[in-house]
Design a protein around this motif. Structure first.
Motif, PDB file in Angstrom:
ATOM      1  N   LEU A   1      -0.066   8.859  -8.532  1.00 58.85           N
ATOM      2  CA  LEU A   1      -0.575   8.751  -7.166  1.00 58.85           C
ATOM      3  C   LEU A   1      -0.996  10.140  -6.721  1.00 58.85           C
ATOM      4  O   LEU A   1      -0.194  11.064  -6.676  1.00 58.85           O
ATOM      5  CB  LEU A   1       0.511   8.200  -6.236  1.00 58.85           C
ATOM      6  N   LYS A   2      -2.285  10.269  -6.452  1.00 55.29           N
ATOM      7  CA  LYS A   2      -2.813  11.543  -5.957  1.00 55.29           C
ATOM      8  C   LYS A   2      -3.119  11.344  -4.480  1.00 55.29           C
ATOM      9  O   LYS A   2      -2.521  10.494  -3.844  1.00 55.29           O
ATOM     10  CB  LYS A   2      -4.051  11.926  -6.758  1.00 55.29           C
ATOM     11  N   GLU A   3      -4.010  12.095  -3.933  1.00 56.84           N
ATOM     12  CA  GLU A   3      -4.392  11.884  -2.536  1.00 56.84           C
ATOM     13  C   GLU A   3      -4.960  10.485  -2.391  1.00 56.84           C
ATOM     14  O   GLU A   3      -5.542   9.930  -3.297  1.00 56.84           O
ATOM     15  CB  GLU A   3      -5.415  12.934  -2.112  1.00 56.84           C
ATOM     16  N   GLY A   4      -4.783   9.912  -1.226  1.00 55.58           N
ATOM     17  CA  GLY A   4      -5.255   8.556  -1.004  1.00 55.58           C
ATOM     18  C   GLY A   4      -4.127   7.563  -1.120  1.00 55.58           C
ATOM     19  O   GLY A   4      -2.985   7.870  -0.793  1.00 55.58           O
ATOM     20  N   ALA A   5      -4.446   6.374  -1.615  1.00 48.78           N
ATOM     21  CA  ALA A   5      -3.447   5.313  -1.662  1.00 48.78           C
ATOM     22  C   ALA A   5      -3.636   4.457  -2.904  1.00 48.78           C
ATOM     23  O   ALA A   5      -4.701   4.441  -3.511  1.00 48.78           O
ATOM     24  CB  ALA A   5      -3.577   4.450  -0.420  1.00 48.78           C
ATOM     25  N   LYS A   6      -2.586   3.748  -3.240  1.00 49.58           N
ATOM     26  CA  LYS A   6      -2.622   2.719  -4.274  1.00 49.58           C
ATOM     27  C   LYS A   6      -2.246   1.421  -3.578  1.00 49.58           C
ATOM     28  O   LYS A   6      -1.406   1.415  -2.679  1.00 49.58           O
ATOM     29  CB  LYS A   6      -1.582   2.997  -5.373  1.00 49.58           C
ATOM     30  N   GLU A   7      -2.866   0.326  -3.996  1.00 49.24           N
ATOM     31  CA  GLU A   7      -2.479  -0.947  -3.401  1.00 49.24           C
ATOM     32  C   GLU A   7      -2.505  -2.065  -4.422  1.00 49.24           C
ATOM     33  O   GLU A   7      -3.239  -2.022  -5.404  1.00 49.24           O
ATOM     34  CB  GLU A   7      -3.316  -1.278  -2.177  1.00 49.24           C
TER      35      GLU A   7
ATOM     36  N   TYR B   1       1.139   5.373   0.056  1.00 50.10           N
ATOM     37  CA  TYR B   1       0.457   6.623   0.406  1.00 50.10           C
ATOM     38  C   TYR B   1       1.375   7.788   0.049  1.00 50.10           C
ATOM     39  O   TYR B   1       2.591   7.671   0.133  1.00 50.10           O
ATOM     40  CB  TYR B   1       0.196   6.703   1.920  1.00 50.10           C
ATOM     41  N   THR B   2       0.791   8.914  -0.287  1.00 52.31           N
ATOM     42  CA  THR B   2       1.572  10.124  -0.523  1.00 52.31           C
ATOM     43  C   THR B   2       1.490  11.041   0.687  1.00 52.31           C
ATOM     44  O   THR B   2       0.458  11.097   1.359  1.00 52.31           O
ATOM     45  CB  THR B   2       1.101  10.873  -1.789  1.00 52.31           C
TER      46      THR B   2
ATOM     47  N   LYS C   1       0.484  16.966  -1.416  1.00 52.27           N
ATOM     48  CA  LYS C   1      -0.759  17.199  -2.158  1.00 52.27           C
ATOM     49  C   LYS C   1      -0.583  17.074  -3.670  1.00 52.27           C
ATOM     50  O   LYS C   1      -1.522  16.782  -4.378  1.00 52.27           O
ATOM     51  CB  LYS C   1      -1.307  18.585  -1.817  1.00 52.27           C
TER      52      LYS C   1
ATOM     53  N   VAL D   1       0.873  -1.165   0.000  1.00 53.38           N
ATOM     54  CA  VAL D   1       0.000   0.000   0.000  1.00 53.38           C
ATOM     55  C   VAL D   1       0.914   1.219   0.000  1.00 53.38           C
ATOM     56  O   VAL D   1       1.796   1.344   0.851  1.00 53.38           O
ATOM     57  CB  VAL D   1      -0.936   0.032   1.225  1.00 53.38           C
TER      58      VAL D   1
END
Length: 135
Positions: A97-103, A58-59, A62, A56
């Motif tokens: 990858l913006k706000e939030g997460a990639k998994e 996260y950034t 912004k 996962v």
């Protein structure tokens, strides 16, 4: 000629910005890695040891961050700093990858079973096979 110089200078500035941005990403990302499997794989007739993580990302900023093969790759490493190259990356972990997460999942390989000691995953610009952008 003036137009060619302008394009060349613009390209060099953009390229240097991309490499600086890629180098600086480690301070802008939080990467959680949970081991999901260990096994073996034969790649082009060569046996390899493989460890897969559920990842996962996260950034912490912004602005959007580019996570593509043009600027870097995922690497696993053990607590002594030995690094392992990625073999496969789930597409959900790439792109912007913006706000939030990639998994998704990433698998890493090694010629010996030392990859089983990998505990951490990072984003790195030091990749043996960075993709080249087409012009």
């Amino acid at each position: 000629m003036k137009k060619i110089c302008t394009v060349l200078i613009y390209s060099l500035v953009l390229l240097s910005f991309s490499s600086v941005a890629a180098e600086d990403l480690h301070s802008k990302l939080i990467i959680q890695a949970i081991p999901s499997s260990e096994g073996t794989v034969v790649v082009e007739g060569h046996p390899k040891y493989e460890k897969t993580f559920k990842v996962v990302v996260y950034t912490k900023i912004k602005q959007p961050i580019e996570l593509t093969g043009f600027v870097g790759c995922y690497k696993a490493f053990d607590d002594k700093g030995k690094e392992f190259e990625e073999r496969t990356v789930q597409a959900d972990l790439l792109g912007t990858l913006k706000e939030g997460a990639k998994e998704g999942e990433v698998s890493f390989v090694s010629d010996d079973d030392s990859v089983y000691n990998a505990k951490f995953v990072k984003w790195s610009s030091q990749c043996p096979r960075l993709a080249k952008r087409t012009q």
